[in-house]
Motif scaffolding. Structure first.
Motif, PDB file in Angstrom:
ATOM      1  N   SER A 103      15.061  -8.164   6.351  1.00  0.00           N
ATOM      2  CA  SER A 103      15.043  -6.739   6.534  1.00  0.00           C
ATOM      3  C   SER A 103      14.853  -5.872   5.234  1.00  0.00           C
ATOM      4  O   SER A 103      14.138  -4.964   5.006  1.00  0.00           O
ATOM      5  CB  SER A 103      16.401  -6.142   7.163  1.00  0.00           C
ATOM      6  N   LEU A 104      15.511  -6.451   4.077  1.00  0.00           N
ATOM      7  CA  LEU A 104      15.579  -5.439   2.822  1.00  0.00           C
ATOM      8  C   LEU A 104      14.111  -5.921   2.148  1.00  0.00           C
ATOM      9  O   LEU A 104      13.508  -4.912   1.782  1.00  0.00           O
ATOM     10  CB  LEU A 104      16.530  -6.349   1.865  1.00  0.00           C
ATOM     11  N   THR A 105      13.567  -7.227   2.352  1.00  0.00           N
ATOM     12  CA  THR A 105      12.262  -7.346   1.814  1.00  0.00           C
ATOM     13  C   THR A 105      11.027  -6.658   2.520  1.00  0.00           C
ATOM     14  O   THR A 105      10.355  -5.792   1.957  1.00  0.00           O
ATOM     15  CB  THR A 105      11.621  -8.718   2.089  1.00  0.00           C
ATOM     16  N   VAL A 106      10.974  -6.476   3.739  1.00  0.00           N
ATOM     17  CA  VAL A 106      10.226  -5.646   4.540  1.00  0.00           C
ATOM     18  C   VAL A 106      10.308  -4.160   4.322  1.00  0.00           C
ATOM     19  O   VAL A 106       9.341  -3.536   3.878  1.00  0.00           O
ATOM     20  CB  VAL A 106      10.403  -5.873   5.955  1.00  0.00           C
ATOM     21  N   ALA A 107      11.513  -3.728   4.285  1.00  0.00           N
ATOM     22  CA  ALA A 107      11.755  -2.279   3.796  1.00  0.00           C
ATOM     23  C   ALA A 107      11.321  -1.678   2.496  1.00  0.00           C
ATOM     24  O   ALA A 107      10.678  -0.932   2.269  1.00  0.00           O
ATOM     25  CB  ALA A 107      13.221  -1.906   4.097  1.00  0.00           C
ATOM     26  N   LEU A 108      11.772  -2.675   1.659  1.00  0.00           N
ATOM     27  CA  LEU A 108      11.144  -2.391   0.116  1.00  0.00           C
ATOM     28  C   LEU A 108       9.883  -2.270  -0.146  1.00  0.00           C
ATOM     29  O   LEU A 108       9.463  -1.570  -0.695  1.00  0.00           O
ATOM     30  CB  LEU A 108      12.021  -3.176  -0.919  1.00  0.00           C
ATOM     31  N   LEU A 109       8.951  -3.230   0.391  1.00  0.00           N
ATOM     32  CA  LEU A 109       7.578  -3.360   0.159  1.00  0.00           C
ATOM     33  C   LEU A 109       7.320  -2.222   1.126  1.00  0.00           C
ATOM     34  O   LEU A 109       5.978  -1.809   0.269  1.00  0.00           O
ATOM     35  CB  LEU A 109       7.255  -4.739   0.930  1.00  0.00           C
ATOM     36  N   ALA A 110       7.566  -1.887   2.230  1.00  0.00           N
ATOM     37  CA  ALA A 110       6.980  -0.822   2.909  1.00  0.00           C
ATOM     38  C   ALA A 110       7.082   0.443   2.165  1.00  0.00           C
ATOM     39  O   ALA A 110       6.112   1.376   2.263  1.00  0.00           O
ATOM     40  CB  ALA A 110       7.427  -0.768   4.227  1.00  0.00           C
ATOM     41  N   VAL A 111       8.526   0.816   1.851  1.00  0.00           N
ATOM     42  CA  VAL A 111       8.702   1.890   1.058  1.00  0.00           C
ATOM     43  C   VAL A 111       7.879   1.978  -0.281  1.00  0.00           C
ATOM     44  O   VAL A 111       7.355   3.151  -0.883  1.00  0.00           O
ATOM     45  CB  VAL A 111      10.179   2.049   0.611  1.00  0.00           C
ATOM     46  N   ALA A 112       7.542   0.998  -1.007  1.00  0.00           N
ATOM     47  CA  ALA A 112       6.746   0.818  -2.118  1.00  0.00           C
ATOM     48  C   ALA A 112       5.450   1.363  -1.804  1.00  0.00           C
ATOM     49  O   ALA A 112       4.661   2.217  -2.581  1.00  0.00           O
ATOM     50  CB  ALA A 112       6.639  -0.463  -2.909  1.00  0.00           C
ATOM     51  N   ALA A 113       4.681   0.999  -0.654  1.00  0.00           N
ATOM     52  CA  ALA A 113       3.528   1.313  -0.193  1.00  0.00           C
ATOM     53  C   ALA A 113       3.472   2.832   0.165  1.00  0.00           C
ATOM     54  O   ALA A 113       2.572   3.727  -0.295  1.00  0.00           O
ATOM     55  CB  ALA A 113       3.258   0.718   0.897  1.00  0.00           C
ATOM     56  N   ASP A 114       4.626   3.327   0.744  1.00  0.00           N
ATOM     57  CA  ASP A 114       4.954   4.636   1.103  1.00  0.00           C
ATOM     58  C   ASP A 114       4.766   5.564  -0.205  1.00  0.00           C
ATOM     59  O   ASP A 114       4.150   6.525  -0.184  1.00  0.00           O
ATOM     60  CB  ASP A 114       6.218   4.969   1.833  1.00  0.00           C
ATOM     61  N   VAL A 115       5.603   5.211  -1.228  1.00  0.00           N
ATOM     62  CA  VAL A 115       5.562   5.939  -2.487  1.00  0.00           C
ATOM     63  C   VAL A 115       4.309   6.116  -3.012  1.00  0.00           C
ATOM     64  O   VAL A 115       3.855   7.163  -3.500  1.00  0.00           O
ATOM     65  CB  VAL A 115       6.534   5.220  -3.281  1.00  0.00           C
ATOM     66  N   LEU A 116       3.812   5.012  -3.433  1.00  0.00           N
ATOM     67  CA  LEU A 116       2.287   5.055  -3.953  1.00  0.00           C
ATOM     68  C   LEU A 116       1.102   5.911  -3.132  1.00  0.00           C
ATOM     69  O   LEU A 116       0.553   6.808  -3.726  1.00  0.00           O
ATOM     70  CB  LEU A 116       1.574   3.569  -4.070  1.00  0.00           C
ATOM     71  N   LEU A 117       1.183   5.713  -1.907  1.00  0.00           N
ATOM     72  CA  LEU A 117       0.331   6.648  -1.077  1.00  0.00           C
ATOM     73  C   LEU A 117       0.707   8.122  -1.045  1.00  0.00           C
ATOM     74  O   LEU A 117       0.032   8.879  -1.403  1.00  0.00           O
ATOM     75  CB  LEU A 117      -0.002   5.914   0.443  1.00  0.00           C
ATOM     76  N   GLY A 118       1.917   8.178  -0.741  1.00  0.00           N
ATOM     77  CA  GLY A 118       2.559   9.536  -0.547  1.00  0.00           C
ATOM     78  C   GLY A 118       2.632  10.324  -1.767  1.00  0.00           C
ATOM     79  O   GLY A 118       2.003  11.679  -1.914  1.00  0.00           O
ATOM     80  N   LEU A 119       2.880   9.610  -2.953  1.00  0.00           N
ATOM     81  CA  LEU A 119       2.781  10.263  -4.276  1.00  0.00           C
ATOM     82  C   LEU A 119       1.370  10.564  -4.707  1.00  0.00           C
ATOM     83  O   LEU A 119       1.252  11.880  -5.198  1.00  0.00           O
ATOM     84  CB  LEU A 119       3.563   9.322  -5.427  1.00  0.00           C
ATOM     85  N   ALA A 120       0.517   9.514  -4.289  1.00  0.00           N
ATOM     86  CA  ALA A 120      -1.085  10.132  -4.859  1.00  0.00           C
ATOM     87  C   ALA A 120      -1.305  11.160  -4.117  1.00  0.00           C
ATOM     88  O   ALA A 120      -1.977  12.161  -4.521  1.00  0.00           O
ATOM     89  CB  ALA A 120      -1.579   8.872  -4.608  1.00  0.00           C
ATOM     90  N   TYR A 121      -1.056  11.144  -2.866  1.00  0.00           N
ATOM     91  CA  TYR A 121      -1.855  12.308  -1.857  1.00  0.00           C
ATOM     92  C   TYR A 121      -1.167  13.488  -2.181  1.00  0.00           C
ATOM     93  O   TYR A 121      -1.880  14.664  -2.241  1.00  0.00           O
ATOM     94  CB  TYR A 121      -1.479  11.796  -0.411  1.00  0.00           C
ATOM     95  N   GLY A 122       0.131  13.577  -2.288  1.00  0.00           N
ATOM     96  CA  GLY A 122       1.054  14.733  -2.498  1.00  0.00           C
ATOM     97  C   GLY A 122       0.774  15.327  -3.781  1.00  0.00           C
ATOM     98  O   GLY A 122       0.684  16.759  -4.073  1.00  0.00           O
ATOM     99  N   ALA A 123       0.499  14.207  -5.042  1.00  0.00           N
ATOM    100  CA  ALA A 123       0.211  14.919  -6.443  1.00  0.00           C
ATOM    101  C   ALA A 123      -1.194  15.705  -6.167  1.00  0.00           C
ATOM    102  O   ALA A 123      -1.398  16.748  -7.000  1.00  0.00           O
ATOM    103  CB  ALA A 123       0.158  13.805  -7.263  1.00  0.00           C
ATOM    104  N   VAL A 124      -2.040  15.092  -5.908  1.00  0.00           N
ATOM    105  CA  VAL A 124      -3.577  15.692  -5.609  1.00  0.00           C
ATOM    106  C   VAL A 124      -3.603  17.168  -5.100  1.00  0.00           C
ATOM    107  O   VAL A 124      -4.030  17.940  -5.340  1.00  0.00           O
ATOM    108  CB  VAL A 124      -4.522  14.778  -5.113  1.00  0.00           C
ATOM    109  N   SER A 125      -2.861  17.010  -3.871  1.00  0.00           N
ATOM    110  CA  SER A 125      -2.695  18.223  -3.009  1.00  0.00           C
ATOM    111  C   SER A 125      -2.090  19.223  -3.747  1.00  0.00           C
ATOM    112  O   SER A 125      -2.501  20.456  -3.810  1.00  0.00           O
ATOM    113  CB  SER A 125      -2.021  17.887  -1.570  1.00  0.00           C
TER     114      SER A 125
END
Length: 302
Positions: A103-125
């Protein structure tokens, strides 16, 4: 004790047990012993106090009665299952910590992807603003208008249940909040004096965002990332509970809670351990995030 310290201690303890718990038990998560099915928790030493001694209350047609299956066989008398066993004779202690690791592995890797995608999208916008920001935010609104569970269910059905599909479904539905947080914070600071000074010196957009803006809002983004981890863990547990999680014989906390729920009225201890561990994981991340947020707020006030 401060919130962040309490949260970090909880998370370190959970991570240690998730790694070392199966080693302590000496059993594997998929090892079955059909002679030791549905054994109640029994802990050496503590059993002398009359608790966690293998007794459980069984409902029969004649009423309720206490039963200790450990005393019914020679093997059982010298055997200990700290969290008990499930209906297939598998050690719940081992499976709980294996499930916590998954559960921790799945959640942490998924959140890492969230952060990278969300941060890039939100920063540009947030930095570009204007029509680009308008179009990008309309896209976000359209995506966020679709329930996360619908997207996750479709992805898992198409890709088949498994760790990669669960991670992808959580990652593709969890980046919206991070993008909104990043956009809001960048819009707050992009017109600050230090950013304008760097811009007048010829700094490009990439430099301004990565070297000037992000280091000054990193704390707030870290808090948002920590808060999203419990959400991802809960999402994984919910998908598993709905039968869309990690397939057997592997087990996450969600699949264990679902298995325990099926026999909860007969053997409630089977669901107790994974529920408690899941609660501690979510509390650990929440306390850590709240502690960091309080520190940031106090510094801002000064």
């Amino acid at each position: 004790m401060k919130k962040e310290k309490a949260g970090i201690i909880i998370l370190l303890a959970i991570c240690f047990l998730a790694w070392a718990g199966p080693v302590f038990s000496g059993r594997t998560a998929w090892e079955q012993n059909l002679d030791m099915q549905s054994m109640a928790p029994r802990v050496p030493g503590i059993e002398n106090l009359g608790i966690l001694d293998g007794h459980e209350t069984v409902v029969t047609s004649a009423g309720t009665m206490k039963r200790n299956r450990y005393k019914e066989s020679e093997e059982g008398k010298k055997t200990y299952y700290w969290f008990g066993t499930d209906v297939l004779g598998r050690d719940i202690f081992t499976r709980t910590w294996e499930g916590a690791r998954i559960s921790l592995t799945v959640a942490l890797l998924a959140v890492a992807a969230d952060v990278l995608l969300g941060l890039a999208y939100g920063a540009v916008s947030g930095y570009l603003g204007g029509r680009i920001d308008f179009v990008m935010q309309r896209i976000v609104e359209i995506i966020s208008g679709i329930p996360n569970l619908v997207i996750a269910t479709i992805l898992i059905v198409v890709l088949r249940p498994g760790i990669p599909s669960v991670m992808l479904s959580i990652g593709l539905t969890g980046w919206i909040n991070m993008s909104r947080t990043a956009r809001a914070k960048i819009m707050e600071v992009k017109n600050m004096d230090y950013v304008l000074a760097a811009k007048t010196q010829g700094a490009g957009i990439r430099w301004l965002i990565t070297k000037e803006i992000l280091p000054n809002i990193g704390g707030q983004l870290a808090v948002a990332a920590l808060v999203s981890v419990p959400n991802a863990i809960f999402m994984e547990a919910f998908l598993a509970f709905m039968g869309l999680g990690i397939p057997a014989p592997a087990a996450s906390l969600g699949t264990m809670i679902y298995d325990g729920f099926l026999v909860f009225t007969i053997h409630p201890y089977m669901a107790a351990a994974p529920v408690i561990v899941l609660a501690f994981i979510m509390a650990g991340f929440q306390l850590t995030a709240e502690g960091i947020r309080d520190k940031l707020d106090s510094r801002t006030a000064l």
